[in-house]
Design a protein around this motif. Structure first.
Motif, PDB file in Angstrom:
ATOM      1  N   ALA A  12      -3.281  55.488 137.146  1.00 36.31           N
ATOM      2  CA  ALA A  12      -3.829  54.240 137.686  1.00 36.31           C
ATOM      3  C   ALA A  12      -5.350  54.251 137.744  1.00 36.31           C
ATOM      4  O   ALA A  12      -5.962  53.295 138.212  1.00 36.31           O
ATOM      5  N   GLY A  13      -5.965  55.358 137.270  1.00 38.63           N
ATOM      6  CA  GLY A  13      -7.424  55.397 137.204  1.00 38.63           C
ATOM      7  C   GLY A  13      -8.106  55.920 138.441  1.00 38.63           C
ATOM      8  O   GLY A  13      -9.330  55.771 138.589  1.00 38.63           O
ATOM      9  N   ILE A  14      -7.371  56.569 139.345  1.00 39.87           N
ATOM     10  CA  ILE A  14      -7.984  57.096 140.561  1.00 39.87           C
ATOM     11  C   ILE A  14      -8.882  58.287 140.242  1.00 39.87           C
ATOM     12  O   ILE A  14      -9.912  58.515 140.872  1.00 39.87           O
ATOM     13  N   GLY A  15      -8.527  59.053 139.248  1.00 44.69           N
ATOM     14  CA  GLY A  15      -9.317  60.219 138.860  1.00 44.69           C
ATOM     15  C   GLY A  15      -8.483  61.123 137.985  1.00 44.69           C
ATOM     16  O   GLY A  15      -7.374  60.765 137.571  1.00 44.69           O
ATOM     17  N   SER A  16      -9.017  62.308 137.687  1.00 42.46           N
ATOM     18  CA  SER A  16      -8.231  63.286 136.953  1.00 42.46           C
ATOM     19  C   SER A  16      -7.081  63.746 137.845  1.00 42.46           C
ATOM     20  O   SER A  16      -7.079  63.501 139.061  1.00 42.46           O
ATOM     21  N   ARG A  17      -6.107  64.427 137.277  1.00 43.49           N
ATOM     22  CA  ARG A  17      -4.966  64.840 138.081  1.00 43.49           C
ATOM     23  C   ARG A  17      -5.405  65.786 139.194  1.00 43.49           C
ATOM     24  O   ARG A  17      -4.908  65.702 140.322  1.00 43.49           O
ATOM     25  N   ARG A  18      -6.333  66.662 138.903  1.00 43.85           N
ATOM     26  CA  ARG A  18      -6.825  67.577 139.935  1.00 43.85           C
ATOM     27  C   ARG A  18      -7.539  66.815 141.052  1.00 43.85           C
ATOM     28  O   ARG A  18      -7.370  67.111 142.234  1.00 43.85           O
ATOM     29  N   CYS A  20      -6.930  63.801 141.906  1.00 48.61           N
ATOM     30  CA  CYS A  20      -5.886  63.075 142.642  1.00 48.61           C
ATOM     31  C   CYS A  20      -5.145  63.993 143.608  1.00 48.61           C
ATOM     32  O   CYS A  20      -4.709  63.552 144.675  1.00 48.61           O
ATOM     33  N   GLU A  21      -5.004  65.254 143.240  1.00 49.44           N
ATOM     34  CA  GLU A  21      -4.396  66.205 144.169  1.00 49.44           C
ATOM     35  C   GLU A  21      -5.236  66.326 145.431  1.00 49.44           C
ATOM     36  O   GLU A  21      -4.714  66.377 146.549  1.00 49.44           O
ATOM     37  N   ASN A  22      -6.555  66.358 145.268  1.00 52.92           N
ATOM     38  CA  ASN A  22      -7.439  66.429 146.433  1.00 52.92           C
ATOM     39  C   ASN A  22      -7.363  65.160 147.269  1.00 52.92           C
ATOM     40  O   ASN A  22      -7.460  65.212 148.502  1.00 52.92           O
ATOM     41  N   VAL A  23      -7.212  64.020 146.613  1.00 55.79           N
ATOM     42  CA  VAL A  23      -7.058  62.752 147.320  1.00 55.79           C
ATOM     43  C   VAL A  23      -5.804  62.775 148.191  1.00 55.79           C
ATOM     44  O   VAL A  23      -5.813  62.346 149.352  1.00 55.79           O
ATOM     45  N   ILE A  24      -4.715  63.302 147.646  1.00 56.74           N
ATOM     46  CA  ILE A  24      -3.466  63.410 148.404  1.00 56.74           C
ATOM     47  C   ILE A  24      -3.635  64.344 149.590  1.00 56.74           C
ATOM     48  O   ILE A  24      -3.257  64.019 150.724  1.00 56.74           O
ATOM     49  N   LEU A  25      -4.212  65.512 149.350  1.00 58.45           N
ATOM     50  CA  LEU A  25      -4.395  66.496 150.413  1.00 58.45           C
ATOM     51  C   LEU A  25      -5.291  65.970 151.529  1.00 58.45           C
ATOM     52  O   LEU A  25      -5.159  66.385 152.687  1.00 58.45           O
ATOM     53  N   ASP A  53      -6.554  54.762 149.942  1.00 64.71           N
ATOM     54  CA  ASP A  53      -7.682  54.232 150.725  1.00 64.71           C
ATOM     55  C   ASP A  53      -7.444  52.771 151.112  1.00 64.71           C
ATOM     56  O   ASP A  53      -8.372  51.955 151.131  1.00 64.71           O
ATOM     57  N   GLY A  54      -6.174  52.432 151.400  1.00 63.47           N
ATOM     58  CA  GLY A  54      -5.849  51.093 151.846  1.00 63.47           C
ATOM     59  C   GLY A  54      -5.728  50.055 150.752  1.00 63.47           C
ATOM     60  O   GLY A  54      -5.471  48.880 151.026  1.00 63.47           O
TER      61      GLY A  54
END
Length: 260
Positions: A12-18, A20-25, A53-54
């Motif tokens: 969805a364009g949030i970032g690289s998979r890594r 996105c893992e940090n975003v989840i954490l 982020d809402g």
């Protein structure tokens, strides 16, 4: 179809998979109203209600640019000093973009900018050993001993660097110019390798990523990748990872036989 949450976020364009893992954490993602703070969650992107982020996560069209990055430009999405970033150069784009890999602030040359997190993750993974070619100018004479050491693999603070290839050399006692091909992407690795042998890098320019190059693309300019170029990038990630072999060197080497 169930997919890992970080893969859906990357698509969805949030970032690289890594990233996105940090975003989840960091607890920035909710799925069907429940906050997810651990990796391993799977979702059905077609049915689950996902927010980051809402803001709702929606699939977006993939876009790909090739930028000839200028000096004093950062390959990052966040800079608290508000300095020029590579993604700032790309104009009139609504999607959230990021670079595939990095070039340090003082380096210039080709870099891919996209919102395709899956491709970013694959091209950045060391197991595929995607070659990058650099034009380098250094102070001093690039000795045969240094060439042999670089092509054999050198030890740096983070461990032993993989062997590189060196070609198209023009050497003098004041300065040397050459091309270097390598497949790793550690922080400032080229500068550190050469500094370890007493050479200061004056120019460092990436001129090729795999088979992707564009000698006519001016510094600071960019263009969209063609469909064929995108397919070529994906084909690099579909090849079987190169197996490690002992014994013979896997890299072609330049014969360091020129007399000083």
């Amino acid at each position: 179809m169930q997919e890992r949450l970080q893969k859906v976020l990357a698509s969805a364009g949030i970032g690289s998979r890594r990233e996105c893992e940090n975003v989840i954490l960091a607890g920035r993602v909710t799925v069907d109203g429940e906050r997810v703070t651990a990796l391993g969650a799977t979702v059905d992107a077609g049915k689950s209600v996902i927010y980051c982020d809402g803001m709702p996560i929606r699939p977006e069209a993939k876009i790909y640019y090739l930028l000839n990055k200028p000096k004093d430009c950062l390959c990052t999405n966040y800079d608290e000093l508000n300095r020029l970033r590579a993604i700032d150069i790309i104009k009139n784009v609504k999607q959230r973009l990021y670079t595939i890999g990095r070039l340090d602030k003082q380096s210039e040359g080709l870099i891919i900018i996209t919102n395709d997190g899956e491709l970013s993750n694959k091209l950045s993974h060391p197991k595929y050993e995607v070659n990058k070619t650099y034009f380098i100018e250094i102070d001093g004479y690039l000795s045969n001993e240094t060439i042999t050491a670089l092509q054999s693999g050198v030890w740096l603070a983070f461990g032993k660097h993989k062997p590189v290839r060196i070609k198209k050399m023009h050497r003098s006692f004041k300065k040397s110019r050459f091309e270097m091909i390598l497949c790793e992407g550690k922080n400032r690795e080229i500068r550190r390798m050469l500094a370890d042998h007493g050479h200061k890098v004056r120019t460092l320019r990436r001129i090729k990523i795999g088979s992707l190059c564009d000698p006519d693309l001016k510094v600071g300019k960019y263009r969209k990748l063609t469909e064929q170029e995108i397919k070529s990038l994906y084909s690099m990630t579909e090849k079987k990872p190169i197996e490690k072999k002992s014994g013979k060197q896997r890299y072609d080497t330049v014969t360091a036989s020129k007399k000083k």
